[in-house]
Design a protein around this motif. Structure first.
Motif, PDB file in Angstrom:
ATOM      1  N   HIS A 312       0.837  -1.208   0.000  1.00  0.00           N
ATOM      2  CA  HIS A 312       0.000   0.000   0.000  1.00  0.00           C
ATOM      3  C   HIS A 312       0.871   1.258   0.000  1.00  0.00           C
ATOM      4  N   THR A 313       0.444   2.268  -0.750  1.00  0.00           N
ATOM      5  CA  THR A 313       1.092   3.583  -0.747  1.00  0.00           C
ATOM      6  C   THR A 313       0.048   4.642  -0.402  1.00  0.00           C
ATOM      7  N   GLU A 349      -3.325  -0.418  -6.285  1.00  0.00           N
ATOM      8  CA  GLU A 349      -1.975   0.131  -6.447  1.00  0.00           C
ATOM      9  C   GLU A 349      -1.547   0.166  -7.913  1.00  0.00           C
ATOM     10  N   LYS A 352      -3.034   3.196  -9.396  1.00  0.00           N
ATOM     11  CA  LYS A 352      -2.250   4.370  -8.987  1.00  0.00           C
ATOM     12  C   LYS A 352      -0.998   4.514  -9.850  1.00  0.00           C
TER      13      LYS A 352
END
Length: 603
Positions: A312-313, A349, A352
């Motif tokens: 996760h970011t 992700e 993203k």
């Protein structure tokens, strides 16, 4: 009793560590990165991949670039001399062909990632490319298919319809072949290196440098040897050499099949991205998660898709809502969740990553504008400069482009052999420079190159007004400086669009990289139109006259240099806040095993 339990516990830990050691040995023997060998089995590390496989792939890239640049750089000469087209029509035909050639990789990359796979797409593209080269050769050797059938060139004023149709059919076959080659060859070569193996990962970083070395070598031979054959021997001989070279390298590529590692296609890579966007919109009213542990994750044992799981970011947090499991999702049977309502953390992700690429792609366009000048205005300048080498030999005008390839070859070699080893020793970073830093440093060079180009053009104009024709080697500095920038920025962009896209769309990633060059060409045309209109309305004459001596290309070069300087500042701001792809690593009990091993050696 306590000692017995402790001994039993230690024994169990020792057995677990032995299992871990067995897994490490298995990992060293086999490649566990979702790839398969040509039999469809897990690849054996010792006999597949790395340089033994990638060299077969680099060979065919050399041939493809030899053919493409051998044709592209001198095509306008053929259309005006042999086809007797006027300069405006010839330029329009060349631009249409070049523009379509830069767009077809988007289609080729999508088909490879979604359905065919990279190897199959290369084989299909090879057949189409060879058809194109074969048709070109036929138009030169079959008299009934020639520009004017059996008429001598002196009496030929209008080309035959048959020749024109076959010529453009051949050229657009080459465009389709390039559309499959460009996104798949380089990414297929990079697939031969395992990202989870330290030594192979380090070799992969070198691979992109040597790939471009081969690319520039093909370009160099294309704009020198092939162009020389076209100008001084015949177009037929040049086309025959290209056809035979391509046929031989395609066979070499196929013979390497048993060494390759293959990635299987898993459907359209765009569908999961759409699912994330739809799911996040459907759950837009939910509160965002406080951390990534609250998001829906796909366990490694449940993994059914190609590619690695991602961490996760904290960027683009609104997309995280797509991975929140609400009451309706909880009612669904396990493993049968609606993908348009619930996405996994990895899918979020990956979405993203794609959105994060957009600012990098946009700020790369002005670099593409500079690359476009080296194949257009720079070559046109060289045409009216002194190209004599010695008393008799005259350098073909298209061969001037070779200077850019020379600059890139020098840049890549110095970077790979000197800069990267020194940076690895001093910083401990196995890559030497981070990808975006490498791209940013390379972006400094076009600012300098276009300023140098402006000064050289001022010198040329002044000399022309005095009746002096200066040497074409005055163009060498701007070509070489741009080549140095190419070795940093273009190679860095290739690595970026391969490494930072989702694993399932790496062919498309390379196609997006190629669109930087195509987009730069279109943007260059747009800047010319705007500058022409503005300078015509504000001044007494346009920067772009009927001849180069009646133009002010130096002012246009100053404009491009200034725009690149401003663009570099914007790029730095974007790159400083960029978050790289974060891949989940396996949970290894290395520390506990290390403790047990130390206990064994305690006296």
């Amino acid at each position: 009793m306590e000692m017995g339990r402790e001994s039993e516990k230690t024994k169990t830990q020792e057995e677990e560590c032995a299992d871990e050691e067995g897994k490490e040995k298995d990992k060293a023997k086999w490649v566990h990165d979702s790839s398969v060998d040509h039999w469809g089995r897990i690849p054996l590390r010792a006999s597949t991949g790395v340089w033994r496989a990638s060299l077969f792939i680099i060979t065919i890239e050399f041939s493809e670039r030899l053919s493409y640049f051998g044709i592209a750089t001198n095509l306008i000469t053929y259309l005006t001399s042999d086809m007797h087209q006027d300069i405006k029509t010839a330029a329009k035909n060349v631009n249409y062909w070049a523009g379509i050639t830069t767009m077809t990789p988007l289609l080729g990359g999508f088909l490879a990632d979604a359905y065919l796979g990279r190897f199959n797409m290369v084989i299909l593209s090879s057949f189409i490319y060879l058809v194109g080269l074969g048709l070109l050769t036929m138009t030169q050797y079959v008299s009934s298919l020639g520009p004017c059938r059996d008429l001598p060139s002196s009496k030929c004023k209008t080309p035959s319809t048959t020749h024109e149709a076959l010529l453009f059919l051949a050229l657009y076959c080459i465009s389709l072949g390039t559309g499959g080659y460009k996104p798949c060859l380089e990414s297929f070569g990079a697939d031969q290196f395992d990202d989870d193996h330290p030594e192979e990962r380090k070799k992969k970083m070198s691979y992109f440098n040597w790939w471009n070395f081969a690319l520039c070598s093909g370009l160099l031979f294309g704009v020198t040897v092939i162009v020389y054959l076209q100008d001084h021997v015949s177009w037929g001989v040049a086309d025959l050499v290209l056809t035979l070279t391509m046929a031989v390298t395609v066979m070499i590529f196929y013979l390497g099949k048993r060494f390759y590692r293959f990635r299987q296609s898993d459907g359209s890579p765009l569908t999961p991205l759409g699912q994330v966007l739809v799911a996040s919109l459907r759950k837009r009213k939910l509160s965002g998660p406080s951390n990534g542990d609250e998001l829906f994750k796909l366990r490694v044992t449940e993994k059914k898709v190609q590619g690695r799981l991602l961490e996760h970011t904290n960027r683009l947090r609104f997309l995280d809502k797509a991975a929140i499991m609400d009451e309706k999702d909880g009612e669904a049977p396990v493993g049968k969740y609606n993908p348009w309502r619930l996405a996994t953390l990895t899918q979020v992700e990956e979405a993203k990553l794609v959105l994060n690429m957009i600012p990098i792609w946009l700020t790369s366009q002005l670099f593409g504008v500079c690359v476009a000048q080296s194949a257009t205005f720079f070559v046109k300048q060289g045409q009216i400069m002194n190209r004599k080498l010695g008393k008799t030999f005259e350098i073909p005008q298209a061969s001037i482009y070779a200077l850019a390839a020379v600059g890139m070859i020098i840049s890549v070699t110095i970077y790979e052999k000197i800069i990267v080893p020194a940076l690895r020793r001093s910083t401990g970073n196995e890559r030497g420079l981070n990808i975006l830093k490498r791209i940013g440093i390379g972006m400094i060079f076009p600012v300098i190159a276009m300023a140098v180009a402006a000064l050289v053009e001022m010198k040329r104009l002044k000399s022309a007004n005095e009746g002096i024709i200066i040497s074409v080697f005055w163009l060498a500095p701007q070509y070489l400086i741009l080549g140095f920038g190419d070795g940093l920025t273009l190679v860095g962009l290739q690595e970026y669009f391969y490494d930072q896209v989702p694993d399932s769309m790496r062919s498309m990633g390379m196609a997006i990289y190629l669109s930087v060059i195509g987009g730069g060409s279109f943007l260059s045309s747009f800047l010319i139109i705007i500058a022409d209109r503005v300078t015509w309305e504000l001044g007494s004459k346009s920067w772009f006259g009927k001849t180069l001596n009646a133009s002010r290309l130096d002012n246009f070069y100053w404009l491009i240099s200034a725009l690149n300087g401003l663009n570099l500042c914007i790029y730095i701001l974007i790159a400083r806040n960029y978050t790289y792809k974060s891949v989940q690593r396996g949970d290894a009990s290395d520390d506990s095993c290390k403790d047990i091993e130390e206990l064994k050696y305690v006296p």
